[in-house]
Design a protein around this motif. Structure first.
Motif, PDB file in Angstrom:
ATOM      1  N   MET A 178      27.959   2.702  14.231  1.00 23.30           N
ATOM      2  CA  MET A 178      28.113   1.276  14.486  1.00 23.30           C
ATOM      3  C   MET A 178      29.511   0.970  15.016  1.00 23.30           C
ATOM      4  SD  MET A 178      27.067  -1.900  12.034  1.00 23.30           S
ATOM      5  CE  MET A 178      28.619  -1.927  11.154  1.00 23.30           C
ATOM      6  N   CYS A 179      30.485   1.718  14.568  1.00 17.73           N
ATOM      7  CA  CYS A 179      31.846   1.566  15.085  1.00 17.73           C
ATOM      8  C   CYS A 179      31.871   1.841  16.591  1.00 17.73           C
ATOM      9  CB  CYS A 179      32.789   2.508  14.347  1.00 17.73           C
ATOM     10  SG  CYS A 179      34.476   2.545  14.999  1.00 17.73           S
ATOM     11  N   GLY A 180      31.306   2.954  17.010  1.00 23.36           N
ATOM     12  CA  GLY A 180      31.271   3.280  18.439  1.00 23.36           C
ATOM     13  C   GLY A 180      30.509   2.248  19.247  1.00 23.36           C
ATOM     14  N   ALA A 181      29.389   1.764  18.701  1.00 23.28           N
ATOM     15  CA  ALA A 181      28.587   0.763  19.399  1.00 23.28           C
ATOM     16  C   ALA A 181      29.310  -0.571  19.502  1.00 23.28           C
ATOM     17  CB  ALA A 181      27.252   0.582  18.689  1.00 23.28           C
ATOM     18  N   SER A 182      30.080  -0.928  18.486  1.00 25.12           N
ATOM     19  CA  SER A 182      30.844  -2.180  18.510  1.00 25.12           C
ATOM     20  C   SER A 182      31.894  -2.149  19.606  1.00 25.12           C
ATOM     21  CB  SER A 182      31.499  -2.424  17.151  1.00 25.12           C
ATOM     22  OG  SER A 182      30.529  -2.489  16.115  1.00 25.12           O
ATOM     23  N   ALA A 183      32.583  -1.020  19.733  1.00 20.70           N
ATOM     24  CA  ALA A 183      33.563  -0.858  20.811  1.00 20.70           C
ATOM     25  C   ALA A 183      32.877  -0.911  22.169  1.00 20.70           C
ATOM     26  CB  ALA A 183      34.307   0.464  20.639  1.00 20.70           C
ATOM     27  N   ALA A 184      31.697  -0.303  22.257  1.00 21.11           N
ATOM     28  CA  ALA A 184      30.945  -0.310  23.506  1.00 21.11           C
ATOM     29  C   ALA A 184      30.519  -1.726  23.890  1.00 21.11           C
ATOM     30  CB  ALA A 184      29.720   0.588  23.381  1.00 21.11           C
ATOM     31  N   LEU A 185      30.046  -2.493  22.913  1.00 20.48           N
ATOM     32  CA  LEU A 185      29.610  -3.861  23.175  1.00 20.48           C
ATOM     33  C   LEU A 185      30.756  -4.700  23.726  1.00 20.48           C
ATOM     34  CD1 LEU A 185      27.496  -6.126  22.986  1.00 20.48           C
ATOM     35  CD2 LEU A 185      28.206  -6.477  20.614  1.00 20.48           C
ATOM     36  N   ALA A 186      31.937  -4.578  23.136  1.00 27.28           N
ATOM     37  CA  ALA A 186      33.096  -5.328  23.626  1.00 27.28           C
ATOM     38  C   ALA A 186      33.393  -4.968  25.078  1.00 27.28           C
ATOM     39  CB  ALA A 186      34.304  -5.044  22.739  1.00 27.28           C
ATOM     40  N   GLY A 187      33.325  -3.689  25.404  1.00 26.59           N
ATOM     41  CA  GLY A 187      33.588  -3.262  26.767  1.00 26.59           C
ATOM     42  C   GLY A 187      32.546  -3.753  27.754  1.00 26.59           C
TER      43      GLY A 187
END
Length: 414
Positions: A178-187
Motif C-alpha cells: 500500500m505504501c508503494g501504491a500510495s506513492a504511485a497514486l500521487a505521481g
C-alpha cells in the motif's frame, strides 16, 4: 549446547539469505510484467527503470534507509538516527551469551529488508509507465527508498508508534504494497493520463501491452518470489514450531494466489464475456498481496477465500480507476493499494491479537504519510525538471527519447 546454538544461527542466517534472494528475484518479475504490459516502443525504458531503481534502492537503504527504519525509535515518530550504516553482525561470544535469542546475522537481515524496499519502489514504476521522464523517476526513487518508505516502516516493523498501537502487518500488505501504491497514486495524479487513453463522454480506449507471454512469465516469477517475501518474514526455521509455521506460510501464500486468479478469471468472464489474461494475472497478484498481511493465522481454505476477495476487488478497482481517468497501465494501484488495504483489514478475521480499529489506524497513517510526502516530492520534481516527456516523445516512444534504443528495433509498431 554451544554447537547446537551455532548450527541454529548458521541455519537461520542461510534461510534468511535464500528467502532474500527469492525476493530479489521479484525484481525480474516486476520488470517482465511491466515490460509485457506496455507498448513495444516503451519497453527499453521500463526495463531500465526497473534495474536502475533496484540499484538506487539498495544504495539509499545502505546509506540511511536501514538506519532510519531499524536504528531505534521506541514507540516514537522520528528515528534515533537518520544517516549511517547500522549493519552489525554478532560475534560467537554474543550469540552464545544470548542463548540462541540472537539467531541470524545482521547482514542477512539487511539483505532481506533491502529487497523489500526495492519491491515498494517497483510498484511505482508500472503505474507511471509510458509518459514519465526517466530521471524524474529515479530522483523520486532516491527519496522514496531513502526516507519515505523507511520512516513509515520504522513506525511498525521498527518498533515505532504503530507497533505500540497494535497495528499488525506480518509481511507488508500495507507497509510495502500500500505504501508503494500510495506513492504511485500521487505521481499519477500529477502526471496525467497517456495521450489517447480517455475519450469524450467517459470513453476508455484500451492500450494493450506488447508482450503478454512476457507479462505471464513475470507473474510466475513474482508468484515464486512471494514464497520468500512471506516465508522469510517468519524470520527463522531452526525448530519444529517455526519450520511448521514457515511451511504453513508457503501453503497459504500459494492458496491465496490461486484463489485470486480463479476469482478474477470468473469475474472477467461474467463482465466481459471473455477470459481477460491481464485481469487473470492481476488476480493472482492481488491474492498474493491480500494474504501478505497475515499468511500464517488462517487455514488454506480461508487463505483461498482471502485471495479470492482480492481477485474480485482488483477487477472492479481497475475499472473504477479508469472511470475516474486515473491511468495506471499495469494496474499497480489497484493490485497493491486497494487490495493491500483489504489484506490489512482481513487480519482481525483470523488473528485475535489484531483489531479493526488498529488496522484502520495503521492503514490511514501509512497512506496519509506516503501520499502527502510523495505528492510534495513529485511536485518539486515537476517544478524543477518536469515529470512528463513531450507529446512528440510520448508518440515516438520513451525508448528513443530516454534511452536512445528500442527493445524491438525491427518490429516496433508506432
Amino acid at each position: 549446547m554451544e554447537d547446537i546454538i551455532q548450527v541454529k544461527y548458521a541455519l537461520d542466517t542461510f534461510y534468511f539469505l535464500v528467502m532474500g534472494a527469492f525476493v530479489m528475484w521479484m525484481a525480474a518479475g516486476f520488470a517482465m510484467l511491466e515490460a509485457g504490459l506496455v507498448r513495444a516502443k516503451n519497453t527499453t525504458e521500463i526495463l531500465t527503470k526497473n534495474i536502475a531503481l533496484f540499484a538506487v534502492a539498495c544504495t539509499m537503504y545502505l546509506l540511511c534507509g536501514y538506519t532510519i527504519m531499524y536504528g531505534g525509535s521506541e514507540g516514537g515518530i522520528l528515528p534515533d538516527a537518520w544517516f549511517g550504516n547500522s549493519i552489525a553482525d554478532a560475534t560467537v561470544e554474543e550469540v552464545l551469551a544470548s542463548n540462541g535469542d540472537t539467531y541470524y546475522s545482521g547482514s542477512s537481515d539487511f539483505f532481506f529488508q533491502v529487497v523489500f524496499v526495492a519491491t515498494a519502489m517497483s510498484i511505482v514504476s508500472g503505474a507511471v509507465a509510458e509518459r514519465m521522464k526517466l530521471w524524474a523517476f529515479l530522483a523520486f526513487a532516491v527519496v522514496m527508498t531513502g526516507v519515505i518508505y523507511p520512516l513509515q516502516g520504522s513506525w511498525s516493523w521498527g518498533g515505532g508508534f504503530l507497533s505500540e498501537a497494535g497495528f499488525s502487518d506480518f509481511a507488508g500488505s500495507g507497509i510495502v504494497h500500500m505504501c508503494g501504491a500510495s506513492a504511485a497514486l500521487a505521481g499519477v495524479l500529477l502526471l496525467g493520463a497517456r495521450k489517447g487513453k480517455y475519450g469524450e463522454n467517459g470513453h476508455v480506449n484500451a492500450i494493450p501491452g506488447a508482450n503478454l507471454p512476457m507479462a505471464t512469465l513475470g507473474t510466475f516469477i513474482l508468484w515464486m518470489g512471494w514464497f520468500g517475501f512471506n516465508g522469510g518474514s517468519e524470520l527463522m526455521v531452526s525448530n519444529i514450531e517455526e519450520a511448521n509455521a514457515t511451511a504453513q506460510v508457503f501453503v497459504n501464500t500459494n492458496a491465496a494466489a490461486s484463489g485470486g486468479l480463479i476469482a478474477a478469471l470468473i469475474v472477467a468472464r461474467l463482465l466481459f464475456g471473455k477470459a481477460d489474461l491481464t485481469m487473470v494475472l492481476n488476480g493472482a497478484l492481488a491474492g498474493l498481496v491480500a494474504i501478505t498481511a497475515d499468511p500464517l493465522s488462517p487455514d488454506p481454505v480461508i487463505s483461498t477465500l482471502i485471495g479470492a476477495v482480492g481477485g474480485v476487488l482488483v477487477v472492479f478497482s481497475i475499472l473504477a480507476l479508469d472511470k475516474l481517468k486515473i491511468d495506471d497501465p499495469v494496474g499497480a494501484i489497484s493490485v497493491h493499494g486497494v487490495v493491500g488495504l483489504w489484506g490489512v483489514m482481513a487480519v482481525p478475521f483470523n488473528n485475535s491479537d489484531a483489531t479493526f480499529g488498529n488496522q484502520i489506524y495503521g492503514a490511514f497513517v501509512i497512506f496519509a504519510w506516503t501520499f502527502v510526502a510523495s505528492l510534495v516530492i513529485w511536485g518539486i520534481l515537476k517544478a524543477v525538471m518536469g515529470l512528463r516527456v513531450t507529446e512528440e516523445e510520448e508518440y515516438e516512444g520513451v525508448d528513443l527519447s530516454e534511452c536512445g534504443m528500442e527493445a524491438y528495433p525491427e518490429f516496433t509498431n508506432k
